[in-house]
Design an enzyme around this catalytic site. Structure first.
Site: not given
Length: 391
Positions: A294-296
């Protein structure tokens, strides 16, 4: 503890609402052939059978109960309170009940109450079994025929035996840090007399687990190196070599312990996360919520992403977390620590850098009173992440 049945009885006592033990008399075993049947329960253990109100308000009180004997079979027995005799008896064990007869006179009887209708019963009829049970609770024969009370000395003795059993099972010099943490949690669950879960009270359970792991680590160190230290060293080099080995292992364990226990708490609370995942270059926050994927994902809202750093102490190292995730450089950073108190000035610096401390609730009282409202408990943080992931 070598005897499996004795271990089961000890575990039943630990988990029971109340427990009682006594040596069976000739009347109890049926040896005398008297008209009174069943096992007499001392009035000192009335709470194991009936409430005070039931005893006060009834001349005769009967209750059918299920007793599981020796982890093997059960009987639908009856508890009876006789006001006229001021006594309580257990009767109706059924035909073929194996623990009746003169050979059971003097056997140790243990009764544990799981709830109002369900009990467990144990009969120990050898000196080895009897002594093993009594020794576990620090009891003498004169201290039976009454409730089994748990003392601090028992808790320490019980913990020591379980830890020794674990150490004997090891086939390596030292377990990995992850296995050490997992073993500490298993041992704590085995010896704990309290009902506390990572969901209900993550703050308390985190401290319980870390304390248990420290006790376990010390015990393994003593087992592995105690004799060598006591016997002395042949040279300064051998002393320095062992000292470095011990200190390096201690540093490594302390740094990972908090992370392992937090992971377990997050798992028990069904929280999604990535641990020690790379954000940019070699940057690795301890935890990213809900995931490093999700961060990337640049289409994933930054408002639903959060990081948590885990540092046993943070007095001097808290600034290390400021640049662990570029996408969140302007957002709040969370830092879970076991540090007991830091100065108000340092907390002001943290606030200016948007760092929120996450501290086990019992430790918050050690922080400056006028700064405590800035600190989150672990339970607060867990609830925040659950809401974040549910939104």
């Amino acid at each position: 503890m070598e005897n499996d049945l004795c271990l089961s009885a000890v575990d039943a006592v630990l988990r029971a609402e109340s427990s009682f033990c006594k040596f069976l008399s000739a009347n109890d075993s049926g040896e005398t052939g008297g008209h009174q049947s069943g096992i007499l329960i001392s009035m000192t253990a009335a709470e194991t059978c009936f409430s005070k109100e039931e005893i006060w308000n009834n001349h005769i009180m009967k209750r059918q109960i299920n007793i599981i004997w020796q982890n093997d079979f059960s009987t639908e027995s009856v508890l009876t309170w006789y006001e006229s005799k001021k006594e309580i008896r257990i009767t109706r064990f059924g035909r073929g009940f194996p623990f009746r007869g003169p050979e059971y006179t003097g056997a140790l009887f243990v009764l544990t109450r799981a709830d109002q209708d369900n009990y467990r019963g144990f009969i120990f009829n050898t000196e080895e079994e009897i002594n093993e049970f009594l020794d576990t609770f620090g009891l003498t024969p004169a201290e039976t025929n009454c409730p089994v009370r748990l003392s601090q000395s028992f808790s320490e003795n019980r913990e020591q035996k379980v830890i020794e059993q674990y150490i004997r099972s090891l086939d390596v010099d030292f377990p990995t840090s992850e296995e050490m943490s997992a073993a500490a949690r298993r041992i704590f669950q085995q010896i704990s007399t309290e009902s506390c879960s990572p969901v209900q009270n993550p703050d308390k359970i985190l401290l319980d687990w870390t304390n248990e792991e420290y006790s376990l680590f010390q015990a393994i160190e003593q087992e592995r190196y105690g004799k060598e230290i006591t016997d002395g060293f042949s040279s300064m080099e051998s002393f320095v070599s062992l000292a470095n080995k011990v200190l390096n292992r201690r540093k490594s364990r302390a740094g990972k312990s908090l992370e392992h226990h937090l992971s377990c708490i997050f798992d028990e609370n069904q929280i999604q996360y990535s641990a020690q995942a790379i954000t940019e270059k070699k940057k690795k926050p301890d935890f990213i919520f809900p995931s490093v994927e999700a961060y990337h994902d640049m289409t994933f809202s930054i408002d639903k992403i959060c990081t948590l750093a885990a540092k046993t102490t943070c007095k001097d190292r808290w600034r290390q977390i400021l640049n662990e995730a570029d996408r969140l450089k302007d957002d709040t950073k969370y830092l879970c620590t076991l540090q007991q108190s830091i100065s108000g000035n340092q907390m002001d610096e943290m606030q200016s850098e948007k760092v929120v401390l996450v501290v086990p609730e019992p430790y918050i009282r050690t922080y400056p009173a006028d700064h405590r409202d800035r600190i989150w408990t672990l339970k607060h943080f867990v609830e925040y992440i659950r809401e974040l992931e549910a939104s």
